[in-house]
Design a protein around this motif. Structure first.
Motif, mmCIF file in Angstrom:
data_model
loop_
_atom_site.group_PDB
_atom_site.id
_atom_site.type_symbol
_atom_site.label_atom_id
_atom_site.label_comp_id
_atom_site.label_asym_id
_atom_site.label_seq_id
_atom_site.Cartn_x
_atom_site.Cartn_y
_atom_site.Cartn_z
ATOM 1 N N MET A 55 0.911 -1.224 0.193
ATOM 2 C CA MET A 55 -0.085 0.272 -0.165
ATOM 3 C C MET A 55 0.760 1.663 0.397
ATOM 4 O O MET A 55 0.563 2.446 -0.211
ATOM 5 N N GLU A 56 1.977 1.220 0.266
ATOM 6 C CA GLU A 56 2.976 2.146 0.657
ATOM 7 C C GLU A 56 3.336 3.201 -0.918
ATOM 8 O O GLU A 56 3.774 4.414 -1.020
ATOM 9 N N TRP A 57 3.082 1.976 -1.863
ATOM 10 C CA TRP A 57 3.760 2.261 -3.533
ATOM 11 C C TRP A 57 2.934 1.933 -4.433
ATOM 12 O O TRP A 57 3.021 2.907 -5.129
ATOM 13 N N GLU A 58 2.097 1.204 -3.832
ATOM 14 C CA GLU A 58 1.158 0.819 -5.267
ATOM 15 C C GLU A 58 0.158 1.536 -5.597
ATOM 16 O O GLU A 58 -1.174 1.224 -4.501
ATOM 17 N N THR A 59 -0.380 2.549 -6.503
ATOM 18 C CA THR A 59 -1.563 3.477 -6.302
ATOM 19 C C THR A 59 -2.347 3.175 -6.762
ATOM 20 O O THR A 59 -3.587 3.946 -6.884
ATOM 21 N N THR A 60 -2.456 2.077 -7.617
ATOM 22 C CA THR A 60 -3.690 1.663 -8.031
ATOM 23 C C THR A 60 -4.595 0.542 -7.163
ATOM 24 O O THR A 60 -5.384 0.443 -8.001
ATOM 25 N N LEU A 61 -3.955 0.812 -6.166
ATOM 26 C CA LEU A 61 -4.956 -0.321 -5.231
ATOM 27 C C LEU A 61 -6.068 -0.219 -4.318
ATOM 28 O O LEU A 61 -5.978 1.825 -3.423
#
Ligand code: 6CM
Length: 257
Positions: free
Chosen positions: A99-105
């Motif tokens: 969740m820290e880097w995956e912006t499409t989630l």
């Protein structure tokens, strides 16, 4: 004899938690090695068109449609200083930091922990107007492989994600989301520049060569031009954000070779 039986039980238990014993193993092994091979092929041939370039990062795609759906294969290369391939792949695989880097989630669930190096994920991705919202069901596998240079230095690491089915997953046919079909890999090679006078290797001596390949079938209707516009915006954003995140996480930590 009792001690022997006890030892045997432990051996059987330990082996049964290895991914080699899982029904998916043959597929995991095959797809991971195929992806490794595919990632290593250059972009000189095969009709790759560059669509994004920033610093050391280059992104290429091949425009391709199946039944009118955009499935453009993507290949990206990047060079990141100060981190190893193991570190890069560790953070790409690790669900705790996604969740820290995956912006499409929007949401991520682990449906099964196959073993230490293999997980099955169900992910709900953010909706992109005007298309229906998507989910993705895939196994994710991390491993190290001997380096192509045949050295005894750091090994090359790969994470491979590939769509699958799972008993615990909701049916996609009548489900709320359209299920995408994906094959993704990240392959990372560590280059160590030997320090002068036999000094200890520091992060200043490290360079990581990242190759990221992705093929996503949107699984149902999505307007082609809008989808290509989303990819053109989101892939560079993802790779920049992710590699920067790993750099920041690692800079004050001991090196994980
Ligand atoms: O590889 C990436 N992320 C991994 C961990 O999450 C994993 C996941 C990939 C699934 C990507 C599915 C994206 C679905 C996008 C929705 C499309 C909607 C269509 C709208 C049309 C107008 O491998 C990074 C993935 C970066 C993707 C840009």
């Amino acid at each position: 004899e009792a001690a022997f039986k006890e030892r045997l039980k432990t051996i059987i238990l330990l082996n049964s938690t290895k991914s080699e014993n899982h029904p998916l193993w043959t597929e995991i092994d095959r797809v991971t090695l195929e992806q490794l091979h595919y990632a290593k092929l250059g972009v000189g041939e095969g009709g790759w068109d560059i669509f994004a370039e920033e610093g050391e990062m280059r992104m290429y795609k091949r425009e391709q449609e199946i039944d009118g759906r955009v499935v453009d294969p993507l290949k990206a290369v990047h060079t990141v200083k100060g981190v190893t391939g193991h570190e890069m792949c560790h953070y790409f695989f690790n669900p705790d930091v996604r969740m820290e880097w995956e912006t499409t989630l929007e949401q991520m669930t682990i449906l099964e922990s196959v073993s230490e190096d293999t997980l099955v994920f169900l992910q709900i991705h953010k909706r992109v107007w005007p298309a229906a919202q998507r989910d993705a069901l895939f196994w994710s596998h991390i491993r190290s492989v001997p380096d192509a240079r045949d050295s005894d230095g750091p090994r090359t690491w790969i994470v491979c994600n590939h769509s699958t089915d799972h008993d615990k997953a909701p049916e996609c046919k009548n489900g709320k989301y359209i299920r995408v079909d994906l094959t993704v890999c990240m392959v990372c090679q560590t280059i160590v520049e030997p320090p002068k006078n036999g000094a200890e290797v520091t992060r200043d001596n490290l360079t990581c060569k990242v190759t990221y390949c992705s093929e996503i079938n949107p699984g149902g209707w999505a307007p082609a031009a809008a989808l290509r516009a989303v990819y053109k915006r989101e892939y560079p954003k993802f790779l920049k954000k992710f590699t920067h995140y790993v750099y920041e996480q690692c800079k004050n930590k001991p090196i994980l070779f």
